[in-house]
Design an enzyme around this catalytic site. Structure first.
Site, PDB file in Angstrom:
ATOM      1  N   ARG A 199     -53.045  13.196  18.120  1.00 19.34           N
ATOM      2  CA  ARG A 199     -52.828  12.129  17.134  1.00 19.34           C
ATOM      3  C   ARG A 199     -54.040  11.210  17.004  1.00 19.34           C
ATOM      4  O   ARG A 199     -54.043  10.278  16.204  1.00 19.34           O
ATOM      5  CB  ARG A 199     -51.594  11.292  17.507  1.00 19.34           C
ATOM      6  CG  ARG A 199     -50.304  12.068  17.468  1.00 19.34           C
ATOM      7  CD  ARG A 199     -49.105  11.157  17.731  1.00 19.34           C
ATOM      8  NE  ARG A 199     -47.993  11.936  18.247  1.00 19.34           N
ATOM      9  CZ  ARG A 199     -47.117  12.602  17.481  1.00 19.34           C
ATOM     10  NH1 ARG A 199     -47.199  12.550  16.186  1.00 19.34           N
ATOM     11  NH2 ARG A 199     -46.140  13.302  18.045  1.00 19.34           N
ATOM     12  N   HIS A 232     -49.611   3.319  10.174  1.00 23.33           N
ATOM     13  CA  HIS A 232     -48.754   4.036  11.119  1.00 23.33           C
ATOM     14  C   HIS A 232     -47.894   3.014  11.846  1.00 23.33           C
ATOM     15  O   HIS A 232     -48.386   1.947  12.243  1.00 23.33           O
ATOM     16  CB  HIS A 232     -49.576   4.817  12.141  1.00 23.33           C
ATOM     17  CG  HIS A 232     -50.438   5.855  11.519  1.00 23.33           C
ATOM     18  ND1 HIS A 232     -49.932   7.064  11.075  1.00 23.33           N
ATOM     19  CD2 HIS A 232     -51.757   5.871  11.234  1.00 23.33           C
ATOM     20  CE1 HIS A 232     -50.919   7.775  10.549  1.00 23.33           C
ATOM     21  NE2 HIS A 232     -52.032   7.077  10.623  1.00 23.33           N
ATOM     22  N   ASN A 249     -48.476   6.126   4.681  1.00 23.44           N
ATOM     23  CA  ASN A 249     -48.245   6.609   6.031  1.00 23.44           C
ATOM     24  C   ASN A 249     -48.101   8.120   5.901  1.00 23.44           C
ATOM     25  O   ASN A 249     -47.038   8.616   5.494  1.00 23.44           O
ATOM     26  CB  ASN A 249     -46.982   6.008   6.647  1.00 23.44           C
ATOM     27  CG  ASN A 249     -46.786   6.491   8.085  1.00 23.44           C
ATOM     28  OD1 ASN A 249     -47.450   7.433   8.535  1.00 23.44           O
ATOM     29  ND2 ASN A 249     -45.861   5.862   8.798  1.00 23.44           N
ATOM     30  N   SER A 281     -46.565   3.567  14.831  1.00 22.62           N
ATOM     31  CA  SER A 281     -46.963   3.629  16.239  1.00 22.62           C
ATOM     32  C   SER A 281     -48.480   3.522  16.359  1.00 22.62           C
ATOM     33  O   SER A 281     -49.208   3.761  15.391  1.00 22.62           O
ATOM     34  CB  SER A 281     -46.476   4.947  16.865  1.00 22.62           C
ATOM     35  OG  SER A 281     -47.101   6.056  16.234  1.00 22.62           O
ATOM     36  N   ASP A 325     -58.608  15.382   0.709  1.00 22.52           N
ATOM     37  CA  ASP A 325     -59.324  15.670  -0.529  1.00 22.52           C
ATOM     38  C   ASP A 325     -58.621  15.029  -1.733  1.00 22.52           C
ATOM     39  O   ASP A 325     -59.282  14.533  -2.645  1.00 22.52           O
ATOM     40  CB  ASP A 325     -59.427  17.191  -0.745  1.00 22.52           C
ATOM     41  CG  ASP A 325     -60.413  17.852   0.209  1.00 22.52           C
ATOM     42  OD1 ASP A 325     -61.172  17.134   0.887  1.00 22.52           O
ATOM     43  OD2 ASP A 325     -60.413  19.104   0.276  1.00 22.52           O
ATOM     44  N   TYR A 362     -40.438   4.820  17.231  1.00 21.27           N
ATOM     45  CA  TYR A 362     -40.541   4.324  15.855  1.00 21.27           C
ATOM     46  C   TYR A 362     -39.600   3.165  15.532  1.00 21.27           C
ATOM     47  O   TYR A 362     -39.643   2.639  14.418  1.00 21.27           O
ATOM     48  CB  TYR A 362     -40.296   5.484  14.875  1.00 21.27           C
ATOM     49  CG  TYR A 362     -41.322   6.592  15.029  1.00 21.27           C
ATOM     50  CD1 TYR A 362     -42.665   6.354  14.764  1.00 21.27           C
ATOM     51  CD2 TYR A 362     -40.959   7.869  15.469  1.00 21.27           C
ATOM     52  CE1 TYR A 362     -43.613   7.346  14.928  1.00 21.27           C
ATOM     53  CE2 TYR A 362     -41.897   8.874  15.621  1.00 21.27           C
ATOM     54  CZ  TYR A 362     -43.223   8.605  15.358  1.00 21.27           C
ATOM     55  OH  TYR A 362     -44.167   9.594  15.519  1.00 21.27           O
TER      56      TYR A 362
HETATM   57  C1  DQA Z   1     -46.772   8.221  12.380  1.00 19.40           C
HETATM   58  C2  DQA Z   1     -47.617   8.792  13.521  1.00 19.40           C
HETATM   59  C3  DQA Z   1     -47.821  10.286  13.354  1.00 19.40           C
HETATM   60  O1  DQA Z   1     -48.581  10.797  14.438  1.00 19.40           O
HETATM   61  C4  DQA Z   1     -46.483  11.006  13.329  1.00 19.40           C
HETATM   62  O2  DQA Z   1     -46.675  12.381  13.078  1.00 19.40           O
HETATM   63  C5  DQA Z   1     -45.534  10.403  12.346  1.00 19.40           C
HETATM   64  C6  DQA Z   1     -45.452   8.953  12.262  1.00 19.40           C
HETATM   65  C7  DQA Z   1     -46.474   6.714  12.597  1.00 19.40           C
HETATM   66  O3  DQA Z   1     -46.094   6.067  11.629  1.00 19.40           O
HETATM   67  O4  DQA Z   1     -46.590   6.211  13.720  1.00 19.40           O
HETATM   68  O5  DQA Z   1     -44.781  11.101  11.691  1.00 19.40           O
HETATM   69  O6  DQA Z   1     -47.503   8.357  11.175  1.00 19.40           O
END
Ligand code: DQA
Length: 149
Positions: free
Chosen positions: A114, A103, A77, A105, A90, A26
């Site tokens: 994911r 996101h 996010n 990542s 919902d 991250y």
């Molecule tokens: C995330 C990706 C998600 O899979 C993970 O649980 C996060 C961060 C991202 O910003 O890359 O908490 O949302």
């Protein structure tokens, strides 16, 4: 749109730990720095934003419901709730507001769990994989969308 478009920015669970949380995935940018970059981008693009982070699903839903009253769109996010929360999906759908999912990542290049998002199907679009830039790209895309409708 004559008034400045107003956007609710939502950060889900564990994003308060950015800066020290798994920096190889991250990065080292803190949430405060991301919010500051978003505020600068909003100013540059003539928009207003309100940023909120929570680790609690219900509080996220409350903010979504409150946003119905004042926001033109939602930038979110959802963190781990992305992959688990029907309630979040919902709530976003129920708000009737345009949503952009972001996101840090590239979730599709990571673990299989994911690869599915409950949020993508109720979003205008998705930006993933560009680190903190995902947020500013997402904000710009949401503002373009708001100006086009
Ligand atoms: C995330 C990706 C998600 O899979 C993970 O649980 C996060 C961060 C991202 O910003 O890359 O908490 O949302």
């Amino acid at each position: 749109m004559s008034e400045l478009p107003r956007v609710q920015v939502l950060h889900g669970p564990n994003l308060n730990l950015l800066g020290t949380r798994e920096p190889d995935i991250y990065g080292k940018t803190t949430l405060e720095q991301i919010d500051a970059a978003l505020a600068a981008a909003a100013k540059e693009h003539g928009a207003e934003i309100e940023c909120f982070q929570t680790n609690h699903e219900g509080l996220l839903l409350d903010r979504i419901h409150e946003a119905i009253g004042w926001a033109a769109g939602i930038l979110i996010n959802p963190g781990g709730f992305t992959h688990t929360s029907v309630a979040l999906r919902d709530g976003l759908a129920g708000s009737g507001l345009p949503v952009v999912e972001v996101h840090l990542s590239n979730v599709f290049a990571r673990e299989a769990f994911r690869h599915h998002s409950y949020v993508s199907g109720v979003s205008v679009g998705l930006v993933a994989g560009f680190g903190p830039r995902s947020y500013t790209l997402g904000l710009e895309a949401l503002l373009d969308h708001l100006r086009a409708v």
